[in-house]
Design a protein around this motif. Structure first.
Motif, PDB file in Angstrom:
ATOM      1  N   GLN A 222       7.948   7.142  -7.417  1.00 57.49           N
ATOM      2  CA  GLN A 222       7.570   8.062  -8.474  1.00 57.49           C
ATOM      3  C   GLN A 222       6.796   9.238  -7.899  1.00 57.49           C
ATOM      4  O   GLN A 222       6.332   9.201  -6.766  1.00 57.49           O
ATOM      5  CB  GLN A 222       6.721   7.354  -9.536  1.00 57.49           C
ATOM      6  N   THR A 223       6.684  10.267  -8.704  1.00 59.80           N
ATOM      7  CA  THR A 223       5.889  11.432  -8.377  1.00 59.80           C
ATOM      8  C   THR A 223       4.702  11.444  -9.330  1.00 59.80           C
ATOM      9  O   THR A 223       4.848  11.140 -10.512  1.00 59.80           O
ATOM     10  CB  THR A 223       6.721  12.712  -8.553  1.00 59.80           C
ATOM     11  N   ILE A 224       3.527  11.779  -8.830  1.00 58.93           N
ATOM     12  CA  ILE A 224       2.305  11.807  -9.630  1.00 58.93           C
ATOM     13  C   ILE A 224       1.977  13.258  -9.966  1.00 58.93           C
ATOM     14  O   ILE A 224       1.875  14.093  -9.068  1.00 58.93           O
ATOM     15  CB  ILE A 224       1.146  11.148  -8.866  1.00 58.93           C
ATOM     16  N   LEU A 225       1.835  13.554 -11.245  1.00 56.55           N
ATOM     17  CA  LEU A 225       1.519  14.902 -11.701  1.00 56.55           C
ATOM     18  C   LEU A 225       0.005  15.059 -11.814  1.00 56.55           C
ATOM     19  O   LEU A 225      -0.669  14.255 -12.462  1.00 56.55           O
ATOM     20  CB  LEU A 225       2.172  15.193 -13.050  1.00 56.55           C
ATOM     21  N   VAL A 226      -0.544  16.107 -11.179  1.00 58.48           N
ATOM     22  CA  VAL A 226      -1.977  16.383 -11.202  1.00 58.48           C
ATOM     23  C   VAL A 226      -2.203  17.736 -11.875  1.00 58.48           C
ATOM     24  O   VAL A 226      -1.510  18.710 -11.564  1.00 58.48           O
ATOM     25  CB  VAL A 226      -2.569  16.430  -9.766  1.00 58.48           C
ATOM     26  N   THR A 227      -3.171  17.784 -12.787  1.00 62.73           N
ATOM     27  CA  THR A 227      -3.575  19.024 -13.442  1.00 62.73           C
ATOM     28  C   THR A 227      -5.064  19.212 -13.202  1.00 62.73           C
ATOM     29  O   THR A 227      -5.848  18.288 -13.430  1.00 62.73           O
ATOM     30  CB  THR A 227      -3.308  18.969 -14.958  1.00 62.73           C
ATOM     31  N   VAL A 228      -5.452  20.403 -12.725  1.00 63.32           N
ATOM     32  CA  VAL A 228      -6.855  20.712 -12.443  1.00 63.32           C
ATOM     33  C   VAL A 228      -7.225  22.004 -13.165  1.00 63.32           C
ATOM     34  O   VAL A 228      -6.482  22.984 -13.107  1.00 63.32           O
ATOM     35  CB  VAL A 228      -7.111  20.909 -10.922  1.00 63.32           C
ATOM     36  N   GLU A 229      -8.385  21.992 -13.822  1.00 65.57           N
ATOM     37  CA  GLU A 229      -8.922  23.201 -14.454  1.00 65.57           C
ATOM     38  C   GLU A 229     -10.346  23.407 -13.954  1.00 65.57           C
ATOM     39  O   GLU A 229     -11.113  22.443 -13.838  1.00 65.57           O
ATOM     40  CB  GLU A 229      -8.915  23.062 -15.975  1.00 65.57           C
ATOM     41  N   TRP A 230     -10.671  24.673 -13.653  1.00 64.66           N
ATOM     42  CA  TRP A 230     -12.031  25.016 -13.211  1.00 64.66           C
ATOM     43  C   TRP A 230     -12.264  26.500 -13.465  1.00 64.66           C
ATOM     44  O   TRP A 230     -11.418  27.323 -13.172  1.00 64.66           O
ATOM     45  CB  TRP A 230     -12.242  24.653 -11.741  1.00 64.66           C
TER      46      TRP A 230
ATOM     47  N   ARG B 229       0.853  -1.189   0.000  1.00 67.23           N
ATOM     48  CA  ARG B 229       0.000   0.000   0.000  1.00 67.23           C
ATOM     49  C   ARG B 229       0.887   1.236   0.000  1.00 67.23           C
ATOM     50  O   ARG B 229       1.816   1.345   0.806  1.00 67.23           O
ATOM     51  CB  ARG B 229      -0.883  -0.015   1.250  1.00 67.23           C
ATOM     52  N   TYR B 230       0.573   2.168  -0.920  1.00 64.29           N
ATOM     53  CA  TYR B 230       1.349   3.393  -1.043  1.00 64.29           C
ATOM     54  C   TYR B 230       0.400   4.583  -0.984  1.00 64.29           C
ATOM     55  O   TYR B 230      -0.658   4.577  -1.610  1.00 64.29           O
ATOM     56  CB  TYR B 230       2.115   3.417  -2.372  1.00 64.29           C
ATOM     57  N   ILE B 231       0.787   5.621  -0.240  1.00 63.05           N
ATOM     58  CA  ILE B 231      -0.009   6.840  -0.106  1.00 63.05           C
ATOM     59  C   ILE B 231       0.816   8.008  -0.642  1.00 63.05           C
ATOM     60  O   ILE B 231       1.968   8.199  -0.253  1.00 63.05           O
ATOM     61  CB  ILE B 231      -0.376   7.123   1.371  1.00 63.05           C
ATOM     62  N   TYR B 232       0.205   8.790  -1.532  1.00 68.67           N
ATOM     63  CA  TYR B 232       0.831   9.983  -2.098  1.00 68.67           C
ATOM     64  C   TYR B 232      -0.062  11.180  -1.778  1.00 68.67           C
ATOM     65  O   TYR B 232      -1.285  11.060  -1.811  1.00 68.67           O
ATOM     66  CB  TYR B 232       0.959   9.856  -3.622  1.00 68.67           C
ATOM     67  N   GLU B 233       0.549  12.339  -1.497  1.00 63.43           N
ATOM     68  CA  GLU B 233      -0.214  13.555  -1.196  1.00 63.43           C
ATOM     69  C   GLU B 233       0.501  14.775  -1.760  1.00 63.43           C
ATOM     70  O   GLU B 233       1.721  14.768  -1.912  1.00 63.43           O
ATOM     71  CB  GLU B 233      -0.360  13.746   0.314  1.00 63.43           C
ATOM     72  N   GLY B 234      -0.285  15.815  -2.028  1.00 65.59           N
ATOM     73  CA  GLY B 234       0.292  17.066  -2.489  1.00 65.59           C
ATOM     74  C   GLY B 234      -0.743  18.173  -2.517  1.00 65.59           C
ATOM     75  O   GLY B 234      -1.946  17.917  -2.426  1.00 65.59           O
TER      76      GLY B 234
ATOM     77  N   TYR C 200      -4.530  12.961 -13.682  1.00 62.99           N
ATOM     78  CA  TYR C 200      -3.306  12.587 -12.974  1.00 62.99           C
ATOM     79  C   TYR C 200      -2.523  11.619 -13.845  1.00 62.99           C
ATOM     80  O   TYR C 200      -3.083  10.809 -14.566  1.00 62.99           O
ATOM     81  CB  TYR C 200      -3.589  12.008 -11.581  1.00 62.99           C
ATOM     82  N   GLU C 201      -1.209  11.772 -13.795  1.00 61.36           N
ATOM     83  CA  GLU C 201      -0.320  10.967 -14.623  1.00 61.36           C
ATOM     84  C   GLU C 201       0.716  10.280 -13.750  1.00 61.36           C
ATOM     85  O   GLU C 201       1.395  10.918 -12.951  1.00 61.36           O
ATOM     86  CB  GLU C 201       0.396  11.840 -15.649  1.00 61.36           C
ATOM     87  N   MET C 202       0.816   8.966 -13.943  1.00 58.54           N
ATOM     88  CA  MET C 202       1.806   8.151 -13.259  1.00 58.54           C
ATOM     89  C   MET C 202       2.666   7.464 -14.320  1.00 58.54           C
ATOM     90  O   MET C 202       2.347   7.513 -15.511  1.00 58.54           O
ATOM     91  CB  MET C 202       1.098   7.120 -12.381  1.00 58.54           C
TER      92      MET C 202
ATOM     93  N   LEU D 202       2.015  14.872  -6.411  1.00 53.08           N
ATOM     94  CA  LEU D 202       1.747  14.049  -5.234  1.00 53.08           C
ATOM     95  C   LEU D 202       3.007  13.223  -4.973  1.00 53.08           C
ATOM     96  O   LEU D 202       3.555  12.634  -5.896  1.00 53.08           O
ATOM     97  CB  LEU D 202       0.571  13.109  -5.477  1.00 53.08           C
ATOM     98  N   GLU D 203       3.443  13.205  -3.726  1.00 50.04           N
ATOM     99  CA  GLU D 203       4.630  12.456  -3.354  1.00 50.04           C
ATOM    100  C   GLU D 203       4.342  11.571  -2.162  1.00 50.04           C
ATOM    101  O   GLU D 203       3.448  11.841  -1.367  1.00 50.04           O
ATOM    102  CB  GLU D 203       5.767  13.423  -3.022  1.00 50.04           C
ATOM    103  N   LYS D 204       5.157  10.499  -2.023  1.00 50.06           N
ATOM    104  CA  LYS D 204       5.016   9.580  -0.891  1.00 50.06           C
ATOM    105  C   LYS D 204       5.446  10.256   0.388  1.00 50.06           C
ATOM    106  O   LYS D 204       6.288  11.082   0.436  1.00 50.06           O
ATOM    107  CB  LYS D 204       5.888   8.338  -1.063  1.00 50.06           C
TER     108      LYS D 204
END
Length: 129
Positions: A110-118, A25-30, A73-75, A127-129
């Motif tokens: 790895q680092t997860i890249l998140v892009t949000v548009e609103w 189990r892995y948790i990433y946050e950012g 999100y991209e992994m 997001l990082e571990k």
């Protein structure tokens, strides 16, 4: 004597079942200025599941005024995206996405890249571990 046999059998069965359930189990946050992201990845011998949560840091009324939220999100091994359109103010500031695959291939470092548009705004964060 029969009770002891049943108890021993039950204990042995539990030990065997628990040793077969190898799960990582892995948790990433950012965070960005307006958003918080969380990703939980569970990897077993047979599958990988991803649970992504995107939380708006502002008032829910601001989201209603925006009219929509799109995210991606991209992994390394996968990714996900979603789009939510609002006619009215949404009830929640949290948006979730669940996905899974029949593959146990996952790179935890790895680092997860998140892009949000609103509402004409755009933010990217990691997001990082």
């Amino acid at each position: 004597m029969k009770k002891k046999g049943w108890v021993m059998t039950a204990v042995l069965a539990l030990l065997i079942m628990s040793s077969c359930s190898n799960q990582e189990r892995y948790i990433y946050e950012g965070d960005s200025e307006h958003w918080h992201g969380e990703m939980e990845v569970n990897v077993t011998e047979k599958e990988t599941t991803e649970d992504f949560a995107l939380i708006f840091n502002g008032d829910v009324e601001q989201l209603g005024e925006a009219g929509y939220v799109t995210y991606e999100y991209e992994m390394i091994t996968s990714g996900g995206r979603g789009e939510i359109n609002f006619e009215n103010t949404p009830e929640s500031r949290t948006f979730t996405h669940h996905s899974g695959s029949n593959s146990s291939v996952f790179t935890s470092d790895q680092t997860i890249l998140v892009t949000v548009e609103w509402g004409g705004n755009k933010e990217e964060f990691e997001l990082e571990k």
